[in-house]
Design a protein around this motif. Sequence first.
Motif, PDB file in Angstrom:
ATOM      1  N   SER A  19     -20.656  14.042 -21.454  1.00 25.15           N
ATOM      2  CA  SER A  19     -21.744  14.453 -20.563  1.00 25.15           C
ATOM      3  C   SER A  19     -22.602  15.526 -21.228  1.00 25.15           C
ATOM      4  CB  SER A  19     -21.188  14.997 -19.250  1.00 25.15           C
ATOM      5  OG  SER A  19     -20.469  14.012 -18.556  1.00 25.15           O
ATOM      6  N   LYS A  20     -21.953  16.450 -21.921  1.00 27.60           N
ATOM      7  CA  LYS A  20     -22.686  17.511 -22.608  1.00 27.60           C
ATOM      8  C   LYS A  20     -23.550  16.949 -23.736  1.00 27.60           C
ATOM      9  CE  LYS A  20     -20.421  21.743 -22.562  1.00 27.60           C
ATOM     10  NZ  LYS A  20     -19.351  22.623 -23.062  1.00 27.60           N
ATOM     11  N   VAL A  21     -23.028  15.974 -24.469  1.00 30.02           N
ATOM     12  CA  VAL A  21     -23.807  15.361 -25.559  1.00 30.02           C
ATOM     13  C   VAL A  21     -25.102  14.765 -25.020  1.00 30.02           C
ATOM     14  CG1 VAL A  21     -23.842  13.422 -27.196  1.00 30.02           C
ATOM     15  CG2 VAL A  21     -21.849  14.918 -27.087  1.00 30.02           C
ATOM     16  N   LEU A  22     -25.024  14.119 -23.859  1.00 25.59           N
ATOM     17  CA  LEU A  22     -26.201  13.473 -23.275  1.00 25.59           C
ATOM     18  C   LEU A  22     -27.026  14.427 -22.414  1.00 25.59           C
ATOM     19  CD1 LEU A  22     -24.733   9.996 -22.262  1.00 25.59           C
ATOM     20  CD2 LEU A  22     -26.001  10.600 -24.309  1.00 25.59           C
ATOM     21  N   GLY A  23     -26.510  15.618 -22.144  1.00 22.37           N
ATOM     22  CA  GLY A  23     -27.231  16.584 -21.318  1.00 22.37           C
ATOM     23  C   GLY A  23     -27.253  16.233 -19.843  1.00 22.37           C
ATOM     24  N   LEU A  24     -26.259  15.496 -19.369  1.00 26.56           N
ATOM     25  CA  LEU A  24     -26.231  15.027 -17.977  1.00 26.56           C
ATOM     26  C   LEU A  24     -26.026  16.191 -17.012  1.00 26.56           C
ATOM     27  CD1 LEU A  24     -24.002  11.865 -18.446  1.00 26.56           C
ATOM     28  CD2 LEU A  24     -26.500  12.008 -18.433  1.00 26.56           C
ATOM     29  N   LYS A  25     -26.789  16.170 -15.919  1.00 27.78           N
ATOM     30  CA  LYS A  25     -26.711  17.211 -14.899  1.00 27.78           C
ATOM     31  C   LYS A  25     -26.658  16.584 -13.514  1.00 27.78           C
ATOM     32  CE  LYS A  25     -27.196  20.693 -17.699  1.00 27.78           C
ATOM     33  NZ  LYS A  25     -26.031  21.466 -18.025  1.00 27.78           N
ATOM     34  N   VAL A  26     -25.835  17.155 -12.648  1.00 24.90           N
ATOM     35  CA  VAL A  26     -25.789  16.759 -11.241  1.00 24.90           C
ATOM     36  C   VAL A  26     -26.782  17.644 -10.495  1.00 24.90           C
ATOM     37  CG1 VAL A  26     -24.376  16.594  -9.153  1.00 24.90           C
ATOM     38  CG2 VAL A  26     -23.363  16.087 -11.384  1.00 24.90           C
ATOM     39  N   GLU A  27     -27.780  17.029  -9.882  1.00 29.04           N
ATOM     40  CA  GLU A  27     -28.767  17.792  -9.125  1.00 29.04           C
ATOM     41  C   GLU A  27     -28.403  17.890  -7.648  1.00 29.04           C
ATOM     42  OE1 GLU A  27     -32.617  16.087  -9.960  1.00 29.04           O
ATOM     43  OE2 GLU A  27     -32.697  17.119 -11.882  1.00 29.04           O
ATOM     44  N   HIS A  28     -27.669  16.903  -7.171  1.00 28.27           N
ATOM     45  CA  HIS A  28     -27.271  16.871  -5.758  1.00 28.27           C
ATOM     46  C   HIS A  28     -26.049  15.969  -5.638  1.00 28.27           C
ATOM     47  CE1 HIS A  28     -27.523  16.302  -1.382  1.00 28.27           C
ATOM     48  NE2 HIS A  28     -27.330  15.030  -1.627  1.00 28.27           N
ATOM     49  N   ALA A  29     -25.098  16.361  -4.819  1.00 25.34           N
ATOM     50  CA  ALA A  29     -23.947  15.503  -4.509  1.00 25.34           C
ATOM     51  C   ALA A  29     -23.386  15.931  -3.176  1.00 25.34           C
ATOM     52  CB  ALA A  29     -22.889  15.594  -5.603  1.00 25.34           C
ATOM     53  N   ARG A  30     -23.442  15.008  -2.216  1.00 29.15           N
ATOM     54  CA  ARG A  30     -22.933  15.321  -0.883  1.00 29.15           C
ATOM     55  C   ARG A  30     -22.753  14.041  -0.080  1.00 29.15           C
ATOM     56  NH1 ARG A  30     -25.571  19.297   3.630  1.00 29.15           N
ATOM     57  NH2 ARG A  30     -23.757  19.245   4.966  1.00 29.15           N
ATOM     58  N   ASP A  31     -21.656  13.963   0.641  1.00 29.30           N
ATOM     59  CA  ASP A  31     -21.418  12.880   1.596  1.00 29.30           C
ATOM     60  C   ASP A  31     -21.588  11.487   0.992  1.00 29.30           C
ATOM     61  OD1 ASP A  31     -20.985  14.820   3.596  1.00 29.30           O
ATOM     62  OD2 ASP A  31     -23.136  14.890   4.056  1.00 29.30           O
ATOM     63  N   GLY A  32     -21.082  11.301  -0.219  1.00 25.43           N
ATOM     64  CA  GLY A  32     -21.129   9.983  -0.842  1.00 25.43           C
ATOM     65  C   GLY A  32     -22.451   9.630  -1.494  1.00 25.43           C
ATOM     66  N   GLU A  33     -23.318  10.597  -1.683  1.00 28.06           N
ATOM     67  CA  GLU A  33     -24.584  10.374  -2.376  1.00 28.06           C
ATOM     68  C   GLU A  33     -24.740  11.416  -3.477  1.00 28.06           C
ATOM     69  OE1 GLU A  33     -27.863  10.251   0.341  1.00 28.06           O
ATOM     70  OE2 GLU A  33     -27.047   8.525   1.402  1.00 28.06           O
ATOM     71  N   ALA A  34     -25.387  11.014  -4.569  1.00 30.24           N
ATOM     72  CA  ALA A  34     -25.595  11.952  -5.668  1.00 30.24           C
ATOM     73  C   ALA A  34     -26.881  11.624  -6.404  1.00 30.24           C
ATOM     74  CB  ALA A  34     -24.414  11.913  -6.644  1.00 30.24           C
ATOM     75  N   ILE A  35     -27.465  12.662  -6.981  1.00 30.01           N
ATOM     76  CA  ILE A  35     -28.622  12.527  -7.866  1.00 30.01           C
ATOM     77  C   ILE A  35     -28.254  13.212  -9.166  1.00 30.01           C
ATOM     78  CG2 ILE A  35     -31.051  13.109  -8.256  1.00 30.01           C
ATOM     79  CD1 ILE A  35     -31.365  13.158  -5.184  1.00 30.01           C
ATOM     80  N   ALA A  36     -28.437  12.496 -10.272  1.00 32.21           N
ATOM     81  CA  ALA A  36     -28.126  13.034 -11.595  1.00 32.21           C
ATOM     82  C   ALA A  36     -29.322  12.822 -12.510  1.00 32.21           C
ATOM     83  CB  ALA A  36     -26.883  12.363 -12.172  1.00 32.21           C
ATOM     84  N   ARG A  37     -29.446  13.687 -13.516  1.00 31.87           N
ATOM     85  CA  ARG A  37     -30.571  13.633 -14.448  1.00 31.87           C
ATOM     86  C   ARG A  37     -30.069  13.611 -15.891  1.00 31.87           C
ATOM     87  NH1 ARG A  37     -35.961  14.794 -14.153  1.00 31.87           N
ATOM     88  NH2 ARG A  37     -35.642  15.339 -11.963  1.00 31.87           N
ATOM     89  N   MET A  38     -30.771  12.849 -16.711  1.00 28.47           N
ATOM     90  CA  MET A  38     -30.553  12.839 -18.160  1.00 28.47           C
ATOM     91  C   MET A  38     -31.892  13.186 -18.812  1.00 28.47           C
ATOM     92  SD  MET A  38     -29.007   9.842 -20.637  1.00 28.47           S
ATOM     93  CE  MET A  38     -30.322   8.677 -20.289  1.00 28.47           C
ATOM     94  N   PRO A  39     -31.971  14.345 -19.467  1.00 25.88           N
ATOM     95  CA  PRO A  39     -33.240  14.744 -20.070  1.00 25.88           C
ATOM     96  C   PRO A  39     -33.596  13.871 -21.274  1.00 25.88           C
ATOM     97  CG  PRO A  39     -31.534  16.347 -20.590  1.00 25.88           C
ATOM     98  CD  PRO A  39     -30.918  15.343 -19.652  1.00 25.88           C
ATOM     99  N   ALA A  40     -34.886  13.699 -21.487  1.00 22.60           N
ATOM    100  CA  ALA A  40     -35.367  12.946 -22.647  1.00 22.60           C
ATOM    101  C   ALA A  40     -34.907  13.654 -23.914  1.00 22.60           C
ATOM    102  CB  ALA A  40     -36.889  12.861 -22.613  1.00 22.60           C
ATOM    103  N   ASP A  41     -34.461  12.873 -24.880  1.00 24.27           N
ATOM    104  CA  ASP A  41     -34.015  13.427 -26.159  1.00 24.27           C
ATOM    105  C   ASP A  41     -34.098  12.331 -27.206  1.00 24.27           C
ATOM    106  OD1 ASP A  41     -31.827  14.081 -28.270  1.00 24.27           O
ATOM    107  OD2 ASP A  41     -32.137  15.954 -27.180  1.00 24.27           O
ATOM    108  N   ALA A  42     -34.574  12.658 -28.386  1.00 25.80           N
ATOM    109  CA  ALA A  42     -34.742  11.675 -29.460  1.00 25.80           C
ATOM    110  C   ALA A  42     -33.422  11.022 -29.862  1.00 25.80           C
ATOM    111  CB  ALA A  42     -35.396  12.332 -30.676  1.00 25.80           C
ATOM    112  N   SER A  43     -32.289  11.712 -29.642  1.00 22.14           N
ATOM    113  CA  SER A  43     -30.989  11.145 -30.025  1.00 22.14           C
ATOM    114  C   SER A  43     -30.575   9.981 -29.123  1.00 22.14           C
ATOM    115  CB  SER A  43     -29.916  12.228 -30.004  1.00 22.14           C
ATOM    116  OG  SER A  43     -29.698  12.684 -28.678  1.00 22.14           O
ATOM    117  N   LEU A  44     -31.278   9.756 -28.015  1.00 25.07           N
ATOM    118  CA  LEU A  44     -30.929   8.692 -27.072  1.00 25.07           C
ATOM    119  C   LEU A  44     -31.728   7.414 -27.289  1.00 25.07           C
ATOM    120  CD1 LEU A  44     -30.839  10.844 -23.810  1.00 25.07           C
ATOM    121  CD2 LEU A  44     -28.936  10.274 -25.333  1.00 25.07           C
TER     122      LEU A  44
END
Length: 136
Positions: A19-44
């Motif tokens: 997750s750290k390699v890809l820069g993944l972040k949880v922006e919201h997680a509650r009651d069985g729903e979640a929003i996650a983000r992966m920032p743009a990066d040339a390595s991807l």
Amino acid sequence: MTTDERIAIVKALEQAPFSKVLGLKVEHARDGEAIARMPADASLLNPGGPQAPIHGGAIATLADFAACAAVWSLPETVTSATISMTINYTGPGVQTDLVARARVRRKGKRIASLTVEVTDARGALIADALITYKIA
């Protein structure tokens, strides 16, 4: 488990080495729903320079990461594992952050079915997924 403890567990997903390699972040997680983000990066990117689309494996990882956060936002989740994942790529992600929105559609005692939509920064659909998790 308290709500604060549940939030800490979900946020800990960001600290996994991959997750750290890809820069993944949880922006919201509650009651069985979640929003996650992966920032743009040339390595991807796929081969082809800065205009190349983001690799499908990175997109699938984001979808699974968001689904995991959604499953762990449920108070009864103590363990989880991905059983299966079907992903449909609907457009290229080029020079953009990607956002995944996951939702538990149905949950039993041991299995949860989730849907995930991955969009670019403008809101265009990049991929959608159906993910099944083993939960306990």
